[in-house]
Design a protein around this motif. Structure first.
Motif, PDB file in Angstrom:
ATOM      1  N   SER A 191      31.681  23.164  46.624  1.00  0.00           N
ATOM      2  CA  SER A 191      31.491  24.406  45.873  1.00  0.00           C
ATOM      3  C   SER A 191      32.174  24.346  44.515  1.00  0.00           C
ATOM      4  O   SER A 191      31.637  24.831  43.521  1.00  0.00           O
ATOM      5  N   SER A 192      33.350  23.724  44.435  1.00  0.00           N
ATOM      6  CA  SER A 192      34.017  23.634  43.136  1.00  0.00           C
ATOM      7  C   SER A 192      33.269  22.699  42.198  1.00  0.00           C
ATOM      8  O   SER A 192      33.095  23.009  41.011  1.00  0.00           O
ATOM      9  N   LEU A 193      32.803  21.570  42.703  1.00  0.00           N
ATOM     10  CA  LEU A 193      32.030  20.652  41.862  1.00  0.00           C
ATOM     11  C   LEU A 193      30.699  21.270  41.437  1.00  0.00           C
ATOM     12  O   LEU A 193      30.288  21.160  40.277  1.00  0.00           O
ATOM     13  N   ALA A 194      30.033  21.937  42.369  1.00  0.00           N
ATOM     14  CA  ALA A 194      28.748  22.560  42.039  1.00  0.00           C
ATOM     15  C   ALA A 194      28.932  23.691  41.042  1.00  0.00           C
ATOM     16  O   ALA A 194      28.140  23.824  40.097  1.00  0.00           O
ATOM     17  N   SER A 195      29.971  24.491  41.204  1.00  0.00           N
ATOM     18  CA  SER A 195      30.221  25.588  40.265  1.00  0.00           C
ATOM     19  C   SER A 195      30.488  25.053  38.866  1.00  0.00           C
ATOM     20  O   SER A 195      29.964  25.570  37.882  1.00  0.00           O
ATOM     21  N   ASN A 196      31.296  24.018  38.771  1.00  0.00           N
ATOM     22  CA  ASN A 196      31.604  23.429  37.480  1.00  0.00           C
ATOM     23  C   ASN A 196      30.357  22.840  36.832  1.00  0.00           C
ATOM     24  O   ASN A 196      30.092  23.062  35.650  1.00  0.00           O
ATOM     25  N   THR A 197      29.564  22.110  37.609  1.00  0.00           N
ATOM     26  CA  THR A 197      28.354  21.490  37.078  1.00  0.00           C
ATOM     27  C   THR A 197      27.345  22.542  36.636  1.00  0.00           C
ATOM     28  O   THR A 197      26.757  22.434  35.548  1.00  0.00           O
ATOM     29  N   LEU A 198      27.143  23.564  37.452  1.00  0.00           N
ATOM     30  CA  LEU A 198      26.193  24.614  37.084  1.00  0.00           C
ATOM     31  C   LEU A 198      26.660  25.413  35.867  1.00  0.00           C
ATOM     32  O   LEU A 198      25.856  25.767  34.997  1.00  0.00           O
ATOM     33  N   MET A 231      27.925  35.169  36.939  1.00  0.00           N
ATOM     34  CA  MET A 231      27.435  34.953  38.316  1.00  0.00           C
ATOM     35  C   MET A 231      28.179  33.803  38.980  1.00  0.00           C
ATOM     36  O   MET A 231      28.546  33.887  40.147  1.00  0.00           O
ATOM     37  N   MET A 232      28.399  32.732  38.229  1.00  0.00           N
ATOM     38  CA  MET A 232      29.127  31.591  38.782  1.00  0.00           C
ATOM     39  C   MET A 232      30.562  31.980  39.117  1.00  0.00           C
ATOM     40  O   MET A 232      31.126  31.541  40.108  1.00  0.00           O
ATOM     41  N   SER A 272      32.679  32.378  43.424  1.00  0.00           N
ATOM     42  CA  SER A 272      33.848  31.641  43.914  1.00  0.00           C
ATOM     43  C   SER A 272      34.474  32.220  45.183  1.00  0.00           C
ATOM     44  O   SER A 272      34.826  31.461  46.079  1.00  0.00           O
ATOM     45  N   PRO A 273      34.667  33.540  45.311  1.00  0.00           N
ATOM     46  CA  PRO A 273      35.266  34.041  46.556  1.00  0.00           C
ATOM     47  C   PRO A 273      34.426  33.743  47.793  1.00  0.00           C
ATOM     48  O   PRO A 273      34.970  33.480  48.862  1.00  0.00           O
ATOM     49  N   ALA A 274      33.110  33.772  47.640  1.00  0.00           N
ATOM     50  CA  ALA A 274      32.252  33.487  48.793  1.00  0.00           C
ATOM     51  C   ALA A 274      32.400  32.043  49.233  1.00  0.00           C
ATOM     52  O   ALA A 274      32.569  31.758  50.413  1.00  0.00           O
ATOM     53  N   ALA A 275      32.350  31.129  48.280  1.00  0.00           N
ATOM     54  CA  ALA A 275      32.415  29.716  48.627  1.00  0.00           C
ATOM     55  C   ALA A 275      33.834  29.262  48.949  1.00  0.00           C
ATOM     56  O   ALA A 275      34.031  28.397  49.796  1.00  0.00           O
TER      57      ALA A 275
END
Length: 149
Positions: free
Chosen positions: A86-93, A38-39, A43-46
């Motif tokens: 978005s990149s930081l949030a994706s990595n953290t999640l 899901m994460m 990525s394409p959306a964010a």
């Protein structure tokens, strides 16, 4: 196309393209089998969809009201914030999902980089153990030779 200006058409294409990317990412998220997938499909959306919407809005406002530095600055800051957050949030999640022990789809390989690194460590460890074994064997041979004399 009698009532449309070129900027309106350009803005509409950008906004609809961005919205389409967000929609496709949402549908893909529904089809994902685990949280890491899901994460990945988010990525394409964010990364592309939302910035395209912001650029489309900037084009529309510029065509309607004329160019303003303030509008350009707001659009640039918004796009930078979207990409960075978005990149930081994706990595953290993704790290939180992985560390939580959530079940993963068997086809998901979250340790590809770690496996490659551990392969190098294993080969280094096996080389060290081979060297220590050889030195031990040579020491035993030397010791035997000295005791035979």
């Amino acid at each position: 196309m009698a009532g449309f200006e070129v900027y309106e058409l350009t803005a509409a294409v950008l906004i609809l393209g961005g919205a389409l990317l967000v929609l496709l990412s949402a549908v893909s998220m529904l089809r994902a089998k685990d949280a890491l997938q899901m994460m990945n499909v988010f990525s394409p959306a964010a990364g592309m969809g939302l910035p395209l919407v912001v650029i489309g809005i900037f084009v529309h406002l510029t065509g309607r009201d004329g160019f303003e530095w303030w509008t350009l600055m707001m659009a640039a800051v918004t796009i930078c914030a979207l990409v960075i957050v978005s990149s930081l949030a994706s990595n953290t999640l993704a790290r939180a999902v992985y560390q939580s022990g959530a079940p993963l789809d068997p086809a998901t390989h979250p340790q590809d980089l770690a496996d490659a690194g551990s392969g190098r460590q294993e080969s280094a460890e096996s080389t060290e153990s081979t060297e220590s074994t050889e030195s031990t064997e040579s020491g035993e041979r030397t010791g035997r030779a000295a005791s035979d004399d």
